[in-house]
Design a protein around this motif. Sequence first.
Motif, short mmCIF file in Angstrom:
data_model
loop_
_atom_site.label_atom_id
_atom_site.label_comp_id
_atom_site.label_asym_id
_atom_site.label_seq_id
_atom_site.Cartn_x
_atom_site.Cartn_y
_atom_site.Cartn_z
N VAL A 240 68.10 73.98 22.65
CA VAL A 240 68.36 74.96 23.72
C VAL A 240 68.38 76.36 23.13
N ALA A 241 67.34 77.14 23.41
CA ALA A 241 67.31 78.55 23.00
C ALA A 241 67.13 79.37 24.29
N GLY A 242 65.87 79.67 24.65
CA GLY A 242 65.63 80.36 25.93
C GLY A 242 66.20 79.57 27.09
N ALA A 243 66.34 78.26 26.92
CA ALA A 243 66.91 77.43 28.00
C ALA A 243 68.34 77.86 28.31
N LEU B 231 79.87 79.42 23.36
CA LEU B 231 79.18 78.39 24.14
C LEU B 231 78.42 77.51 23.16
N VAL B 232 78.69 76.21 23.19
CA VAL B 232 77.89 75.27 22.40
C VAL B 232 76.93 74.60 23.40
N PRO B 233 75.64 75.02 23.41
CA PRO B 233 74.75 74.57 24.49
C PRO B 233 74.14 73.21 24.21
N ALA B 234 75.01 72.22 24.01
CA ALA B 234 74.52 70.86 23.70
C ALA B 234 74.16 70.15 25.00
N PHE B 235 73.34 70.82 25.83
CA PHE B 235 73.01 70.26 27.15
C PHE B 235 72.33 68.90 27.01
N THR B 236 71.56 68.75 25.94
CA THR B 236 70.85 67.47 25.70
C THR B 236 71.16 66.98 24.28
N GLY B 237 72.38 67.18 23.85
CA GLY B 237 72.75 66.82 22.48
C GLY B 237 72.49 67.99 21.55
N LEU B 238 72.76 67.78 20.27
CA LEU B 238 72.53 68.84 19.28
C LEU B 238 71.49 68.36 18.27
N GLY B 239 70.57 69.25 17.90
CA GLY B 239 69.54 68.93 16.92
C GLY B 239 70.02 69.20 15.50
N ALA B 240 69.05 69.46 14.60
CA ALA B 240 69.37 69.69 13.19
C ALA B 240 70.32 70.87 13.06
N PRO B 241 71.22 70.87 12.09
CA PRO B 241 71.49 69.78 11.16
C PRO B 241 72.57 68.81 11.67
N HIS B 242 72.96 68.95 12.96
CA HIS B 242 74.07 68.12 13.47
C HIS B 242 73.60 66.74 13.94
N ALA C 269 76.46 64.40 22.10
CA ALA C 269 77.28 65.60 22.35
C ALA C 269 76.82 66.26 23.65
N ARG C 270 77.76 66.87 24.36
CA ARG C 270 77.42 67.62 25.56
C ARG C 270 78.06 69.01 25.48
N GLY C 271 77.46 69.97 26.20
CA GLY C 271 77.86 71.37 26.05
C GLY C 271 79.32 71.65 26.35
N ALA C 272 79.81 72.75 25.77
CA ALA C 272 81.21 73.14 26.00
C ALA C 272 81.34 74.65 25.82
N ILE C 273 82.33 75.21 26.49
CA ILE C 273 82.65 76.64 26.34
C ILE C 273 84.09 76.73 25.84
N PHE D 281 73.75 81.60 16.28
CA PHE D 281 74.59 80.72 15.44
C PHE D 281 73.82 79.46 15.04
N GLN D 282 73.06 78.91 15.98
CA GLN D 282 72.31 77.69 15.65
C GLN D 282 71.24 77.99 14.61
N THR D 283 70.63 79.17 14.73
CA THR D 283 69.66 79.56 13.70
C THR D 283 70.37 79.69 12.36
N GLY D 284 71.59 80.23 12.42
CA GLY D 284 72.38 80.39 11.19
C GLY D 284 72.68 79.05 10.55
N ASP D 285 72.97 78.03 11.37
CA ASP D 285 73.23 76.69 10.82
C ASP D 285 71.99 76.15 10.12
N LEU D 286 70.83 76.36 10.73
CA LEU D 286 69.59 75.89 10.10
C LEU D 286 69.30 76.67 8.83
N TYR D 287 69.53 77.96 8.92
CA TYR D 287 69.28 78.86 7.78
C TYR D 287 70.13 78.41 6.57
N ALA D 288 71.39 78.10 6.85
CA ALA D 288 72.29 77.67 5.76
C ALA D 288 71.83 76.33 5.21
N ALA D 289 71.48 75.39 6.11
CA ALA D 289 71.05 74.06 5.67
C ALA D 289 69.77 74.16 4.84
#
Length: 495
Positions: free
Chosen positions: A306-309, A342-353, A358-362, A384-392
């Motif tokens: 979920v980015a532009g989504a 906002l954790v936009p886990a509308f359809t779960g979370l991808g890499a690296p999680h 998981a479902r979204g939460a605020i 933030f999600q890009t940051g997680d990938l960047y760190a991984a």
Amino acid sequence: MGDLILAIDQGTTSTRAMLFSDPTRVVAVAQEEFAQSYPRSGWVEHDPEVLIETMLRTVRDVLARARREAGEIAAIGITNQRETTLIWDRTTGRPIAPAIVWQDRRTHAACERLRAEGAEPMVSARTGLLLDPYFSATKIAWMLDSVDGARAAAERGELAFGTVDSWLIWRLTGGRVHATDATNASRTLLFDIRANAWDPELCALFGVPMAMLPEVRDSDGDFGTTDPAVIGAAIPIRGVAGDQQAATLGQACFRPGMMKATYGTGAFVLLVTGDEPVASSNRLLTTIAVRRGGRTRYALEGAIFVAGAAVQWLRDGLGVVGHAAESGPLAERADPAQDVYLVPAFTGLGAPHWDAEARGAIFGLTRGTGPAELARAALESVCFQTGDLYAAMHEDFAGGEATVLRADGGMAVSDWTMQRLADLLAHPVDRPAIAETTALGAAWLAGAAVGAWPDEDDFARMWARERRFEPAMAEEERLRRVEGWRDAVRRTLSG
Ligand SMILES: Nc1ncnc2c1ncn2[C@@H]1O[C@H](COP(=O)(O)OP(=O)(O)O)[C@@H](O)[C@H]1O
Ligand SMILES: O=P(O)(O)OC[C@H](O)CO
């Protein structure tokens, strides 16, 4: 020979054709959206004929817009939505079923079965991928098992499998060429990315007869010439790459450590690692970035579902913006004292999680929270999600220069988001002058292959930046916010 290069970009929601006169100049663009089919929950299909029709129409349109003829095209580059699976009859040219799109989850149980049998370590070691319905192999097996007589016909060599590139090439060449490139092959779960060949053991494991596989060529290889009856001239097809790899090339990310992030509905981040594949200990994918002149280069890849989504959700779900472009200016007005995540886990979370459940939460809502804070939380969630990938990625791959992060895609238009991305990564973010990086990458492969366009180093020098976003957030503030995000993710994970 003509002076134009034609790029065909067959994506998940639309098909585009683009004419370039040189690597810095787009002459014309034509685009057509097409229908998605969701026959059951978790299923996503495309009509193979619609993919062809929209390709042929956009090619005609782009020529008409440019007032040019097909004969003025020197070469064609093809780039495509990856993993999406088609099977057709070699004699009639007819698909045996609708295309199963990369997002389709119908083969979840088959993947679970193979995982339970302990297949994943071998599969991952050879393909760089994970046992997931996302990739082509289980989709092929599903089609063979659900269409009457298909498996036997495939074993007799009567059926052809292809990702979208192969399907377009087959039809453009009048059924003379059944081929794919190494980047697309590397997304099937059937391709050994070190040996650079289809793997008989993997084919046996997934139940895919090798007789149906396309020949794998270099991304700048010879994919035949178009049948003049199809688009009006015999034009060489000389560039083929999956769309995320093509964007990496279009961003001139060639050297180890260079990274690109494409922000569409979802986002795809690729870090080029060089001539050797790097295995991830963070469940990132290892993939072929490009194979040119027999030389293979590799990348680590991570996807954000979920980015532009998230922006679409602000617009269509919450109604806090009328148009996507209003999200940045609204976020700008958010109260800096409020920490809303906002954790936009509308359809779960991808890499690296990798948490499908998981479902979204605020988090952090107060009486003072309003549309501005929600908009900021939605845009920041992508950063933030890009940051997680960047760190991984940097944990998996310490080498290279790690000097650039180049962003593109619809959401990269947002200055606010790009600035926040630089702030939260503590790393500059570059946005290119030519935003159409995917088409440019495919055009470059083809243009360079026919000698009309510069080779790698000169092309990389021609790559131009439209704007650089420099990090400007105080380190203490950055660390506090990143920790707040991590905490929010921990509270969102299902397990
Ligand atoms: N100015 C903007 N600010 C924030 N998000 C935007 C902006 N413009 C477009 N978007 C988002 O970008 C996405 C479209 O990007 P695009 O690259 O066309 O995606 P795709 O190829 O996946 O359809 C949409 O989800 C939209 O909400
Ligand atoms: O068509 P896109 O741009 O959504 O890209 C799809 C990816 O290639 C899927 O892996």
